[in-house]
Design an enzyme around this catalytic site. Structure first.
Site, PDB file in Angstrom:
ATOM      1  N   GLY A  52      45.018  -6.787 -61.310  1.00  0.00           N
ATOM      2  CA  GLY A  52      46.162  -7.629 -60.949  1.00  0.00           C
ATOM      3  C   GLY A  52      45.929  -8.621 -59.823  1.00  0.00           C
ATOM      4  N   GLU A 108      45.821  -6.901 -52.539  1.00  0.00           N
ATOM      5  CA  GLU A 108      46.619  -6.347 -53.642  1.00  0.00           C
ATOM      6  C   GLU A 108      47.552  -7.417 -54.209  1.00  0.00           C
ATOM      7  OE1 GLU A 108      46.976  -4.392 -55.906  1.00  0.00           O
ATOM      8  OE2 GLU A 108      47.451  -2.343 -55.357  1.00  0.00           O
ATOM      9  N   ASP A 112      54.381  -1.273 -54.559  1.00  0.00           N
ATOM     10  CA  ASP A 112      55.579  -0.670 -55.122  1.00  0.00           C
ATOM     11  C   ASP A 112      55.835   0.633 -54.347  1.00  0.00           C
ATOM     12  OD1 ASP A 112      57.407  -0.866 -57.527  1.00  0.00           O
ATOM     13  OD2 ASP A 112      56.453   1.029 -58.047  1.00  0.00           O
ATOM     14  N   LYS A 140      57.589  -4.892 -52.707  1.00  0.00           N
ATOM     15  CA  LYS A 140      58.917  -4.377 -53.065  1.00  0.00           C
ATOM     16  C   LYS A 140      59.209  -3.197 -52.142  1.00  0.00           C
ATOM     17  CE  LYS A 140      58.827  -4.988 -58.132  1.00  0.00           C
ATOM     18  NZ  LYS A 140      58.573  -4.192 -59.364  1.00  0.00           N
ATOM     19  N   VAL A 170      58.060  -7.821 -62.398  1.00  0.00           N
ATOM     20  CA  VAL A 170      57.543  -9.187 -62.376  1.00  0.00           C
ATOM     21  C   VAL A 170      56.169  -9.280 -63.033  1.00  0.00           C
ATOM     22  CG1 VAL A 170      58.887  -9.900 -60.362  1.00  0.00           C
ATOM     23  CG2 VAL A 170      56.633  -8.890 -60.021  1.00  0.00           C
ATOM     24  N   ASP A 176      50.683  -7.947 -64.801  1.00  0.00           N
ATOM     25  CA  ASP A 176      50.860  -7.762 -66.245  1.00  0.00           C
ATOM     26  C   ASP A 176      52.018  -6.835 -66.582  1.00  0.00           C
ATOM     27  OD1 ASP A 176      49.606  -5.295 -65.298  1.00  0.00           O
ATOM     28  OD2 ASP A 176      49.336  -4.820 -67.413  1.00  0.00           O
TER      29      ASP A 176
END
Ligand code: IMP
Ligand code: MG
Length: 198
Positions: A52, A108, A112, A140, A170, A176
């Protein structure tokens, strides 16, 4: 044929752009400026967490003006809501040796629960790095299950209980959903119908 292409356009699954291409570039520049100052005279090893972070990572490294080395790690990602011990499963380890010479900055895409990064910090400390800090493009904070604060944050995604899209999944800019949408040049909110399968 044309209809087929339009039906498969990943942009059809996005209902709102959360971070535009312009905002992304501004954010990356701001972070790069701080890192340039903080890591002057240090031995920076920029560590990309695959997959990511790859887009943010490559934008960021090209905005930095200080000397640096790069390396990569891939860790297993657990399904959303899956309870883990907080240990990460390492799929690909970093290659750099003599880590006691390195000031590692983990890059990163999004934080989360915070479990991935807290576990990675512990792992790198055991490996004997000189220092380790973290940088995330998105955060987040309302979804944390472990106490964790990154050293550099691009954009905070706020969420309130009464938000109609409070989960705010998102995609784009490397992120992804089931390996799709990574190529989008912006960060977008995925239509809930995509992940709820309706
Ligand atoms: P955690 O902080 O350990 O829970 O894990 C963060 C990882 O979860 C990120 O690196 C992403 O791979 C994934 N993730 C969390 N939220 C999202 C999202 O909204 N979109 C895409 N990936 C996400
Ligand atoms: Mg990830």
């Amino acid at each position: 044929m044309k209809e087929h292409i339009i039906l498969n356009n990943p942009e059809n699954d996005i209902y709102k752009i959360l971070v535009s291409e312009e905002q992304i570039q501004e954010t990356v520049e701001k972070i790069a400026k701080k890192i340039d100052e903080d890591y002057a005279g240090k031995n920076l090893l920029l560590l990309c967490i695959l997959k990511g972070s790859v887009v943010f990572f490559s934008d960021l490294m090209r905005k930095l003006t200080i000397p640096l080395e790069i390396d990569f790690m891939k860790v297993a990602s657990y399904g959303r809501g899956y309870k883990t011990s907080g240990n990460v499963n390492i799929i690909l380890d970093l290659q750099r040796e003599n880590l006691e010479e390195c000031d590692v900055l983990i890059i990163e895409d999004i934080i989360d629960s915070g479990k991935t990064l807290s576990a990675l910090i512990g792992y790198l400390k055991i490996k004997g790095v000189r220092s380790v800090k973290t940088c995330t493009f998105l955060d987040k904070p309302c979804r944390r299950t472990v106490d964790f604060t990154p050293d550099y944050t691009g954009i905070v995604i706020e969420s309130r209980e009464d938000d109609e899209d409070k989960d705010k999944y998102v995609v784009g800019y490397g992120l992804d959903y089931n390996e799709k949408y990574r190529e989008l040049p912006y960060v977008g909110l995925l239509k809930p119908s995509v992940y709820l399968g309706k």
